[in-house]
Design a protein around this motif. Structure first.
Motif, PDB file in Angstrom:
ATOM      1  N   ALA A  20       0.835  -1.207   0.000  1.00 27.06           N
ATOM      2  CA  ALA A  20       0.000   0.000   0.000  1.00 27.06           C
ATOM      3  C   ALA A  20       0.866   1.251   0.000  1.00 27.06           C
ATOM      4  N   CYS A  21       1.953   1.232   0.732  1.00 22.45           N
ATOM      5  CA  CYS A  21       2.879   2.368   0.790  1.00 22.45           C
ATOM      6  C   CYS A  21       3.511   2.612  -0.574  1.00 22.45           C
ATOM      7  N   ILE A  22       3.940   1.552  -1.223  1.00 27.23           N
ATOM      8  CA  ILE A  22       4.546   1.673  -2.554  1.00 27.23           C
ATOM      9  C   ILE A  22       3.554   2.286  -3.536  1.00 27.23           C
ATOM     10  N   ILE A  23       2.329   1.790  -3.522  1.00 28.64           N
ATOM     11  CA  ILE A  23       1.296   2.272  -4.445  1.00 28.64           C
ATOM     12  C   ILE A  23       0.923   3.721  -4.134  1.00 28.64           C
ATOM     13  N   SER A  24       0.713   4.013  -2.873  1.00 23.99           N
ATOM     14  CA  SER A  24       0.301   5.356  -2.485  1.00 23.99           C
ATOM     15  C   SER A  24       1.321   6.416  -2.871  1.00 23.99           C
ATOM     16  N   ASN A  25       2.599   6.062  -2.785  1.00 19.07           N
ATOM     17  CA  ASN A  25       3.663   7.021  -3.075  1.00 19.07           C
ATOM     18  C   ASN A  25       4.241   6.880  -4.474  1.00 19.07           C
ATOM     19  N   SER A  27       6.010   4.586  -5.978  1.00 19.66           N
ATOM     20  CA  SER A  27       7.430   4.348  -5.769  1.00 19.66           C
ATOM     21  C   SER A  27       7.755   2.877  -6.000  1.00 19.66           C
ATOM     22  N   LEU A  28       9.024   2.561  -6.016  1.00 19.97           N
ATOM     23  CA  LEU A  28       9.451   1.162  -6.054  1.00 19.97           C
ATOM     24  C   LEU A  28       9.869   0.688  -4.667  1.00 19.97           C
ATOM     25  N   ASP A  29      10.049   1.612  -3.753  1.00 16.50           N
ATOM     26  CA  ASP A  29      10.452   1.308  -2.386  1.00 16.50           C
ATOM     27  C   ASP A  29       9.366   1.769  -1.416  1.00 16.50           C
ATOM     28  N   PRO A  30       9.120   0.988  -0.368  1.00 18.81           N
ATOM     29  CA  PRO A  30       8.174   1.443   0.658  1.00 18.81           C
ATOM     30  C   PRO A  30       8.867   2.346   1.673  1.00 18.81           C
ATOM     31  N   ARG A  31       8.084   3.098   2.391  1.00 18.19           N
ATOM     32  CA  ARG A  31       8.602   3.940   3.463  1.00 18.19           C
ATOM     33  C   ARG A  31       8.428   3.247   4.811  1.00 18.19           C
ATOM     34  N   ASN A  32       7.900   2.044   4.783  1.00 18.15           N
ATOM     35  CA  ASN A  32       7.743   1.216   5.976  1.00 18.15           C
ATOM     36  C   ASN A  32       8.293  -0.168   5.662  1.00 18.15           C
ATOM     37  N   ARG A  33       8.317  -1.036   6.658  1.00 21.88           N
ATOM     38  CA  ARG A  33       8.744  -2.410   6.408  1.00 21.88           C
ATOM     39  C   ARG A  33       8.284  -3.288   7.557  1.00 21.88           C
ATOM     40  N   ILE A  34       8.396  -4.577   7.355  1.00 21.24           N
ATOM     41  CA  ILE A  34       8.081  -5.529   8.415  1.00 21.24           C
ATOM     42  C   ILE A  34       9.317  -6.383   8.643  1.00 21.24           C
ATOM     43  N   VAL A  35       9.709  -6.485   9.897  1.00 19.58           N
ATOM     44  CA  VAL A  35      10.842  -7.324  10.275  1.00 19.58           C
ATOM     45  C   VAL A  35      10.341  -8.413  11.220  1.00 19.58           C
ATOM     46  N   TYR A  92      15.233   4.303  15.369  1.00 17.99           N
ATOM     47  CA  TYR A  92      14.371   3.187  14.992  1.00 17.99           C
ATOM     48  C   TYR A  92      14.753   2.575  13.647  1.00 17.99           C
ATOM     49  N   GLY A  93      15.745   3.152  12.978  1.00 15.81           N
ATOM     50  CA  GLY A  93      16.187   2.609  11.697  1.00 15.81           C
ATOM     51  C   GLY A  93      15.149   2.688  10.609  1.00 15.81           C
ATOM     52  N   VAL A  94      14.319   3.708  10.667  1.00 22.68           N
ATOM     53  CA  VAL A  94      13.213   3.837   9.725  1.00 22.68           C
ATOM     54  C   VAL A  94      13.639   4.468   8.407  1.00 22.68           C
ATOM     55  N   LEU A  95      14.446   5.502   8.469  1.00 24.62           N
ATOM     56  CA  LEU A  95      14.815   6.245   7.270  1.00 24.62           C
ATOM     57  C   LEU A  95      15.812   5.478   6.418  1.00 24.62           C
ATOM     58  N   LYS A  96      15.728   5.681   5.108  1.00 23.48           N
ATOM     59  CA  LYS A  96      16.677   5.059   4.178  1.00 23.48           C
ATOM     60  C   LYS A  96      16.739   5.919   2.929  1.00 23.48           C
ATOM     61  N   SER A  97      17.761   5.675   2.112  1.00 25.98           N
ATOM     62  CA  SER A  97      17.840   6.410   0.849  1.00 25.98           C
ATOM     63  C   SER A  97      17.018   5.668  -0.197  1.00 25.98           C
ATOM     64  N   ASP A  98      16.458   6.407  -1.110  1.00 23.14           N
ATOM     65  CA  ASP A  98      15.664   5.846  -2.196  1.00 23.14           C
ATOM     66  C   ASP A  98      16.605   5.055  -3.105  1.00 23.14           C
ATOM     67  N   SER A  99      16.246   3.829  -3.441  1.00 21.53           N
ATOM     68  CA  SER A  99      17.141   2.985  -4.240  1.00 21.53           C
ATOM     69  C   SER A  99      17.313   3.507  -5.666  1.00 21.53           C
ATOM     70  N   LEU A 100      16.348   4.259  -6.167  1.00 26.17           N
ATOM     71  CA  LEU A 100      16.465   4.823  -7.515  1.00 26.17           C
ATOM     72  C   LEU A 100      17.029   6.236  -7.499  1.00 26.17           C
ATOM     73  N   GLN A 101      16.494   7.055  -6.625  1.00 27.75           N
ATOM     74  CA  GLN A 101      16.933   8.448  -6.507  1.00 27.75           C
ATOM     75  C   GLN A 101      17.878   8.531  -5.312  1.00 27.75           C
ATOM     76  N   GLN A 102      19.095   8.067  -5.447  1.00 18.36           N
ATOM     77  CA  GLN A 102      20.030   7.927  -4.336  1.00 18.36           C
ATOM     78  C   GLN A 102      20.173   9.183  -3.476  1.00 18.36           C
ATOM     79  N   LYS A 103      19.806  10.312  -4.007  1.00 20.66           N
ATOM     80  CA  LYS A 103      19.977  11.543  -3.241  1.00 20.66           C
ATOM     81  C   LYS A 103      18.712  11.948  -2.490  1.00 20.66           C
ATOM     82  N   GLU A 104      17.730  11.047  -2.418  1.00 23.45           N
ATOM     83  CA  GLU A 104      16.490  11.346  -1.705  1.00 23.45           C
ATOM     84  C   GLU A 104      16.310  10.397  -0.524  1.00 23.45           C
ATOM     85  N   ILE A 105      15.673  10.893   0.508  1.00 22.98           N
ATOM     86  CA  ILE A 105      15.398  10.104   1.702  1.00 22.98           C
ATOM     87  C   ILE A 105      13.969   9.569   1.614  1.00 22.98           C
ATOM     88  N   MET A 106      13.824   8.299   1.953  1.00 23.42           N
ATOM     89  CA  MET A 106      12.506   7.674   1.998  1.00 23.42           C
ATOM     90  C   MET A 106      11.978   7.853   3.420  1.00 23.42           C
TER      91      MET A 106
END
Length: 136
Positions: A20-25, A27-35, A92-106
């Motif tokens: 849902a996060c991928i679709i809503s934004n 994007s190819l990467d989600p802004r959340n995850r499940i561990v 919390y290790g939530v933030l990451k860089s966008d895998s496509l737009q390396q200069k953007e934060i997810m």
């Protein structure tokens, strides 16, 4: 002020919130995850929009900032210097860089672009993710 609340006991690890996060934004990467935690339980990881956000405190340019009206931690990619201090500072290790737009934060934006609110909340089949009103 509304926040995402997670009931880990209801999460079955279906990844619907991630999709849902991928679709809503769009994007190819989600802004959340499940561990999987140390007890082998699913643990959804979302931005907590902290009261005192380390990502904001370490941001040199103001790209990460706290909106005093909404209480949300927001990201402005136009101001970002791509130093990744916010990623390193998040406890919390939530933030990451966008895998496509390396200069953007997810980063979760609570789907502010949607009238219906966060899509992850709307689509969770187990209602493990809810939106809760919290006091400032």
């Amino acid at each position: 002020m509304k926040r995402i609340k997670i009931d880990r006991s209801k999460c079955v690890g279906c990844l619907t919130c991630v999709t849902a996060c991928i679709i809503s934004n769009n994007s190819l990467d989600p802004r959340n995850r499940i561990v999987i935690d140390s007890q082998n339980n699913y643990a959804p990881i979302f931005c907590r929009h902290c009261e005192e956000p380390e990502c904001v405190f370490t941001c040199m340019t103001g790209a990460m900032h706290k909106n005093v009206q909404t209480g949300l931690v927001e990201y402005d990619k136009a101001q970002c210097a791509s130093c990744y201090m916010c990623i390193m500072a998040c406890p919390y290790g939530v933030l990451k860089s966008d895998s496509l737009q390396q200069k953007e934060i997810m980063k979760c934006n609570m789907c502010t672009h949607r009238d219906a609110g966060p899509m992850c909340v709307e689509k969770c089949p187990m209602q493990a993710i809810t939106l809760e009103e919290v006091q400032k």
